[in-house]
Design a protein around this motif. Structure first.
Motif, PDB file in Angstrom:
ATOM      1  N   GLU A 105       2.807  13.045   0.332  1.00 11.08           N
ATOM      2  CA  GLU A 105       1.945  12.686  -0.795  1.00 11.08           C
ATOM      3  C   GLU A 105       1.899  13.803  -1.834  1.00 11.08           C
ATOM      4  O   GLU A 105       1.844  13.539  -3.042  1.00 11.08           O
ATOM      5  N   LYS A 128       0.366   7.265   0.828  1.00  9.88           N
ATOM      6  CA  LYS A 128      -0.151   6.668  -0.406  1.00  9.88           C
ATOM      7  C   LYS A 128       0.566   7.261  -1.618  1.00  9.88           C
ATOM      8  O   LYS A 128       0.884   8.445  -1.654  1.00  9.88           O
ATOM      9  N   SER A 131      -1.104   6.622  -7.212  1.00  5.68           N
ATOM     10  CA  SER A 131      -2.005   5.564  -7.687  1.00  5.68           C
ATOM     11  C   SER A 131      -3.043   5.166  -6.650  1.00  5.68           C
ATOM     12  O   SER A 131      -4.035   4.504  -6.967  1.00  5.68           O
ATOM     13  N   GLY A 132      -2.811   5.540  -5.382  1.00  9.90           N
ATOM     14  CA  GLY A 132      -3.723   5.171  -4.305  1.00  9.90           C
ATOM     15  C   GLY A 132      -3.237   4.004  -3.468  1.00  9.90           C
ATOM     16  O   GLY A 132      -3.755   3.759  -2.382  1.00  9.90           O
ATOM     17  N   GLU A 133      -2.241   3.260  -3.982  1.00 14.18           N
ATOM     18  CA  GLU A 133      -1.696   2.165  -3.174  1.00 14.18           C
ATOM     19  C   GLU A 133      -0.676   2.722  -2.190  1.00 14.18           C
ATOM     20  O   GLU A 133      -0.303   3.902  -2.254  1.00 14.18           O
ATOM     21  N   ALA A 134      -0.229   1.884  -1.261  1.00 16.07           N
ATOM     22  CA  ALA A 134       0.791   2.323  -0.306  1.00 16.07           C
ATOM     23  C   ALA A 134       2.011   2.845  -1.065  1.00 16.07           C
ATOM     24  O   ALA A 134       2.436   2.239  -2.058  1.00 16.07           O
ATOM     25  N   SER A 137       4.684   0.281  -1.508  1.00 18.58           N
ATOM     26  CA  SER A 137       4.271  -1.046  -1.948  1.00 18.58           C
ATOM     27  C   SER A 137       5.051  -1.458  -3.194  1.00 18.58           C
ATOM     28  O   SER A 137       5.047  -0.757  -4.206  1.00 18.58           O
ATOM     29  N   SER A 170       6.153  -2.865   2.078  1.00 18.44           N
ATOM     30  CA  SER A 170       6.765  -2.858   0.748  1.00 18.44           C
ATOM     31  C   SER A 170       6.548  -4.167   0.010  1.00 18.44           C
ATOM     32  O   SER A 170       6.851  -4.275  -1.183  1.00 18.44           O
ATOM     33  N   GLY A 171       6.032  -5.178   0.715  1.00 14.46           N
ATOM     34  CA  GLY A 171       5.833  -6.482   0.086  1.00 14.46           C
ATOM     35  C   GLY A 171       7.121  -7.276  -0.008  1.00 14.46           C
ATOM     36  O   GLY A 171       7.387  -7.954  -1.005  1.00 14.46           O
TER      37      GLY A 171
END
Length: 219
Positions: A105, A128, A131-134, A137, A170-171
């Motif tokens: 990070e 993370k 931005s704070g998202e995974a 992601s 990762s979606g």
């Protein structure tokens, strides 16, 4: 002055369910090392420090005295990139290692290249982005595939299937070579991730990760 790259190896030496030796996989360091050697300054670390267990210990004497990862944290700013070597070992210690997660990070926030090959992209599962998202992601990523794990007959011994988890977090952005064991290297530079994210699928992708890392460092 040559860029400084932090190389991280696993300290985990045994597959819990089978008792068989494990660790980091020599070709996944040797091939990038061949690409990087002489162009960057390498520092090698592991969670426990000292000798990091290899699946080919008789051939890995160069890496017997690794730095303890926690000792690297105050020096993180010295390094220009970080690279995680694969092997099954990282699945058991580096996936949830808080020191490692913090380092990744920190590198991402500083927009420095972060890279991993084969099983080592497991190190990104719990990280993370700035931005704070995974971290991964919505980001294209690769790593050891489920088919490859099945073929080496270790799926049942793993704490999770890496392809499945990378794809989930990762979606649905996990990608792999057309055939098992084929070369696949992903370089993700999407805004918001921090620095470039470089992942390789398997041993055949290790040299390609080294080459992508050199390019990310402007070499």
């Amino acid at each position: 002055m040559a860029p400084k790259v932090l190389v991280v190896l696993t300290s985990h030496d045994t597959i819990p369910s089978t008792g068989k030796p494990t660790g980091w996989f020599l070709p996944e360091f040797a091939h990038p090392h061949h690409v990087l050697n002489g162009k960057v300054d390498l520092t090698i670390a592991s969670p426990k420090g000292g000798e990091a267990p290899s699946t080919r210990p008789q051939q890995s004497k160069l890496w017997k005295e690794t730095h303890k990862l926690a000792d690297i944290v105050p020096r993180a700013g010295e390094f220009d990139a970080i690279f995680y070597v694969g092997g099954h070992g990282p699945m058991f210690d580096l996936t949830n290692d808080q020191t490692s997660i913090g380092l990744i990070e920190t590198f991402a926030k500083a927009k420095k290249p972060i890279s991993a090959v084969c099983h080592a992209p497991c190190v990104f599962l719990n990280t993370k982005a700035p931005s704070g998202e995974a971290l991964i992601s919505g980001k294209t990523v690769t790593g050891f595939s489920n088919d490859e794990e099945d073929q080496v007959q270790l799926s049942a011994a793993m704490p999770f299937m890496l392809e499945t988890e990378l794809d989930k977090i990762s979606g649905g952005k996990y990608v792999k070579a057309a055939e098992p064991w084929g070369e696949k290297v992903c370089v993700e530079t999407t805004a918001g991730i921090g620095g470039p994210l470089i992942t390789g699928q398997n041993p055949a992708s290790a040299a390609g990760v080294g080459e992508a890392l050199l390019k990310a460092l402007g070499l």
